[in-house]
Design a protein around this motif. Sequence first.
Motif, PDB file in Angstrom:
ATOM      1  N   MET A 146       0.820  -1.204   0.000  1.00 23.58           N
ATOM      2  CA  MET A 146       0.000   0.000   0.000  1.00 23.58           C
ATOM      3  C   MET A 146       0.861   1.264   0.000  1.00 23.58           C
ATOM      4  O   MET A 146       0.495   2.270  -0.608  1.00 23.58           O
ATOM      5  CB  MET A 146      -0.935   0.007   1.208  1.00 23.58           C
ATOM      6  N   VAL A 147       1.990   1.207   0.687  1.00 22.55           N
ATOM      7  CA  VAL A 147       2.886   2.369   0.729  1.00 22.55           C
ATOM      8  C   VAL A 147       3.346   2.729  -0.676  1.00 22.55           C
ATOM      9  O   VAL A 147       3.433   3.906  -1.043  1.00 22.55           O
ATOM     10  CB  VAL A 147       4.094   2.080   1.645  1.00 22.55           C
ATOM     11  N   GLN A 148       3.625   1.699  -1.501  1.00 19.82           N
ATOM     12  CA  GLN A 148       4.054   1.935  -2.870  1.00 19.82           C
ATOM     13  C   GLN A 148       2.974   2.675  -3.668  1.00 19.82           C
ATOM     14  O   GLN A 148       3.287   3.521  -4.522  1.00 19.82           O
ATOM     15  CB  GLN A 148       4.405   0.623  -3.575  1.00 19.82           C
ATOM     16  N   LEU A 149       1.715   2.360  -3.381  1.00 19.77           N
ATOM     17  CA  LEU A 149       0.623   3.038  -4.071  1.00 19.77           C
ATOM     18  C   LEU A 149       0.557   4.515  -3.685  1.00 19.77           C
ATOM     19  O   LEU A 149       0.303   5.378  -4.533  1.00 19.77           O
ATOM     20  CB  LEU A 149      -0.708   2.359  -3.732  1.00 19.77           C
ATOM     21  N   LEU A 150       0.788   4.818  -2.424  1.00 22.50           N
ATOM     22  CA  LEU A 150       0.802   6.210  -1.977  1.00 22.50           C
ATOM     23  C   LEU A 150       1.971   6.976  -2.580  1.00 22.50           C
ATOM     24  O   LEU A 150       1.821   8.132  -2.992  1.00 22.50           O
ATOM     25  CB  LEU A 150       0.860   6.263  -0.450  1.00 22.50           C
ATOM     26  N   VAL A 151       3.134   6.319  -2.641  1.00 25.61           N
ATOM     27  CA  VAL A 151       4.304   6.948  -3.265  1.00 25.61           C
ATOM     28  C   VAL A 151       4.033   7.199  -4.741  1.00 25.61           C
ATOM     29  O   VAL A 151       4.399   8.249  -5.295  1.00 25.61           O
ATOM     30  CB  VAL A 151       5.546   6.056  -3.082  1.00 25.61           C
ATOM     31  N   LYS A 152       3.376   6.237  -5.389  1.00 25.37           N
ATOM     32  CA  LYS A 152       3.014   6.393  -6.800  1.00 25.37           C
ATOM     33  C   LYS A 152       2.125   7.604  -7.008  1.00 25.37           C
ATOM     34  O   LYS A 152       2.322   8.392  -7.939  1.00 25.37           O
ATOM     35  CB  LYS A 152       2.320   5.104  -7.275  1.00 25.37           C
ATOM     36  N   ASP A 153       1.129   7.771  -6.125  1.00 25.96           N
ATOM     37  CA  ASP A 153       0.220   8.914  -6.235  1.00 25.96           C
ATOM     38  C   ASP A 153       0.958  10.238  -6.060  1.00 25.96           C
ATOM     39  O   ASP A 153       0.684  11.208  -6.777  1.00 25.96           O
ATOM     40  CB  ASP A 153      -0.893   8.800  -5.196  1.00 25.96           C
ATOM     41  N   ILE A 154       1.894  10.279  -5.126  1.00 22.69           N
ATOM     42  CA  ILE A 154       2.658  11.514  -4.908  1.00 22.69           C
ATOM     43  C   ILE A 154       3.518  11.830  -6.124  1.00 22.69           C
ATOM     44  O   ILE A 154       3.601  12.984  -6.565  1.00 22.69           O
ATOM     45  CB  ILE A 154       3.529  11.400  -3.637  1.00 22.69           C
ATOM     46  N   ARG A 155       4.151  10.818  -6.692  1.00 22.09           N
ATOM     47  CA  ARG A 155       4.994  11.045  -7.864  1.00 22.09           C
ATOM     48  C   ARG A 155       4.182  11.548  -9.045  1.00 22.09           C
ATOM     49  O   ARG A 155       4.589  12.471  -9.757  1.00 22.09           O
ATOM     50  CB  ARG A 155       5.726   9.750  -8.236  1.00 22.09           C
ATOM     51  N   ILE A 156       3.010  10.937  -9.253  1.00 19.93           N
ATOM     52  CA  ILE A 156       2.140  11.375 -10.349  1.00 19.93           C
ATOM     53  C   ILE A 156       1.648  12.802 -10.112  1.00 19.93           C
ATOM     54  O   ILE A 156       1.495  13.592 -11.052  1.00 19.93           O
ATOM     55  CB  ILE A 156       0.943  10.415 -10.487  1.00 19.93           C
ATOM     56  N   GLN A 157       1.443  13.141  -8.866  1.00 24.29           N
ATOM     57  CA  GLN A 157       0.834  14.413  -8.508  1.00 24.29           C
ATOM     58  C   GLN A 157       1.831  15.553  -8.328  1.00 24.29           C
ATOM     59  O   GLN A 157       1.399  16.678  -8.031  1.00 24.29           O
ATOM     60  CB  GLN A 157       0.042  14.262  -7.206  1.00 24.29           C
ATOM     61  N   MET A 158       3.101  15.318  -8.486  1.00 31.73           N
ATOM     62  CA  MET A 158       4.096  16.354  -8.190  1.00 31.73           C
ATOM     63  C   MET A 158       3.824  17.647  -8.953  1.00 31.73           C
ATOM     64  O   MET A 158       3.864  18.743  -8.394  1.00 31.73           O
ATOM     65  CB  MET A 158       5.504  15.845  -8.492  1.00 31.73           C
ATOM     66  N   LYS A 159       3.523  17.530 -10.251  1.00 27.51           N
ATOM     67  CA  LYS A 159       3.289  18.758 -11.032  1.00 27.51           C
ATOM     68  C   LYS A 159       1.978  19.428 -10.610  1.00 27.51           C
ATOM     69  O   LYS A 159       1.859  20.665 -10.634  1.00 27.51           O
ATOM     70  CB  LYS A 159       3.269  18.447 -12.529  1.00 27.51           C
ATOM     71  N   PHE A 160       0.994  18.624 -10.193  1.00 34.06           N
ATOM     72  CA  PHE A 160      -0.267  19.199  -9.739  1.00 34.06           C
ATOM     73  C   PHE A 160      -0.126  19.817  -8.349  1.00 34.06           C
ATOM     74  O   PHE A 160      -0.798  20.803  -8.038  1.00 34.06           O
ATOM     75  CB  PHE A 160      -1.357  18.135  -9.736  1.00 34.06           C
ATOM     76  N   ILE A 161       0.743  19.244  -7.515  1.00 27.13           N
ATOM     77  CA  ILE A 161       1.020  19.852  -6.216  1.00 27.13           C
ATOM     78  C   ILE A 161       1.661  21.229  -6.417  1.00 27.13           C
ATOM     79  O   ILE A 161       1.280  22.210  -5.766  1.00 27.13           O
ATOM     80  CB  ILE A 161       1.940  18.945  -5.373  1.00 27.13           C
ATOM     81  N   ALA A 162       2.617  21.293  -7.349  1.00 25.07           N
ATOM     82  CA  ALA A 162       3.269  22.568  -7.647  1.00 25.07           C
ATOM     83  C   ALA A 162       2.269  23.559  -8.239  1.00 25.07           C
ATOM     84  O   ALA A 162       2.259  24.743  -7.865  1.00 25.07           O
ATOM     85  CB  ALA A 162       4.435  22.339  -8.613  1.00 25.07           C
ATOM     86  N   LEU A 163       1.414  23.082  -9.158  1.00 24.88           N
ATOM     87  CA  LEU A 163       0.410  23.948  -9.772  1.00 24.88           C
ATOM     88  C   LEU A 163      -0.573  24.464  -8.728  1.00 24.88           C
ATOM     89  O   LEU A 163      -0.917  25.654  -8.705  1.00 24.88           O
ATOM     90  CB  LEU A 163      -0.333  23.176 -10.866  1.00 24.88           C
ATOM     91  N   GLY A 164      -1.029  23.586  -7.849  1.00 25.35           N
ATOM     92  CA  GLY A 164      -1.956  23.996  -6.800  1.00 25.35           C
ATOM     93  C   GLY A 164      -1.320  24.976  -5.831  1.00 25.35           C
ATOM     94  O   GLY A 164      -1.974  25.914  -5.365  1.00 25.35           O
ATOM     95  N   PHE A 165      -0.051  24.776  -5.527  1.00 26.58           N
ATOM     96  CA  PHE A 165       0.667  25.673  -4.624  1.00 26.58           C
ATOM     97  C   PHE A 165       0.726  27.081  -5.210  1.00 26.58           C
ATOM     98  O   PHE A 165       0.478  28.071  -4.513  1.00 26.58           O
ATOM     99  CB  PHE A 165       2.080  25.136  -4.396  1.00 26.58           C
ATOM    100  N   VAL A 166       1.022  27.169  -6.522  1.00 32.84           N
ATOM    101  CA  VAL A 166       1.061  28.474  -7.197  1.00 32.84           C
ATOM    102  C   VAL A 166      -0.337  29.090  -7.231  1.00 32.84           C
ATOM    103  O   VAL A 166      -0.507  30.288  -6.985  1.00 32.84           O
ATOM    104  CB  VAL A 166       1.629  28.323  -8.621  1.00 32.84           C
TER     105      VAL A 166
END
Length: 217
Positions: free
Chosen positions: A1-21
């Motif tokens: 399950m941890v791998q799935l959470l890490v996968k989600d974070i990796r996929i979401q990195m650009k969206f995290i940055a976009l949301g932060f801006v």
Amino acid sequence: MVQLLVKDIRIQMKFIALGFVFVGFFFFILGAFEGLPLSVPAAIFSHFLIVVASKSDEKNNNSRMLASFPLRRSDIVTAKYVGIVMFMGISFLLTLLWSWLAGIVLPAQELPWFSTQSTILTILILFVFYAIYFPLFFATGSRLVQVLDLIVIFSVGGVGLLAIRILEWTNVSIGSSLRILLHSNNISDLLWALGIGLILLLLSWCISMSVYKTRNL
């Protein structure tokens, strides 16, 4: 399950940055929704990340791919529910970071304000929303995923408006009640409500587990 959470974070990195801006530009630099609690931009940021993560999985047919891996379907479902807390934590921390940075150069009255009450209420609303969202997500998959959040928003909004009308007919002032709730030093009622929200989320997880295990991918 941890791998799935890490996968989600990796996929979401650009969206995290976009949301932060987005949060920094609209809520702090432009002062949009000035006077609202800090939990509002944090909740919008959280919703953006959680929904994008779920939609990207179905859009890319990741559900079929994950189901073919040596993963239990229960882990896939549980990872989505843990992801709610994970992305909420990321969103609230990054929004607090913006608040600290903006507080260096802007007057406090021009910034969204923070309170424990508003934060608990916002988290409760998110919990209730996803308690409805994810069972439908795991039941329908790609058929409704692109508009599922809108369906849930309008459904919850309709029920909420109906509840408000009923309370108004019984001479209960919603506006004054919310103001008292948000500014009261007694948060025990909100904590009880948050506990109920957690129970709803747990029931939602059980339903999603049952639905997803029997779903034909």
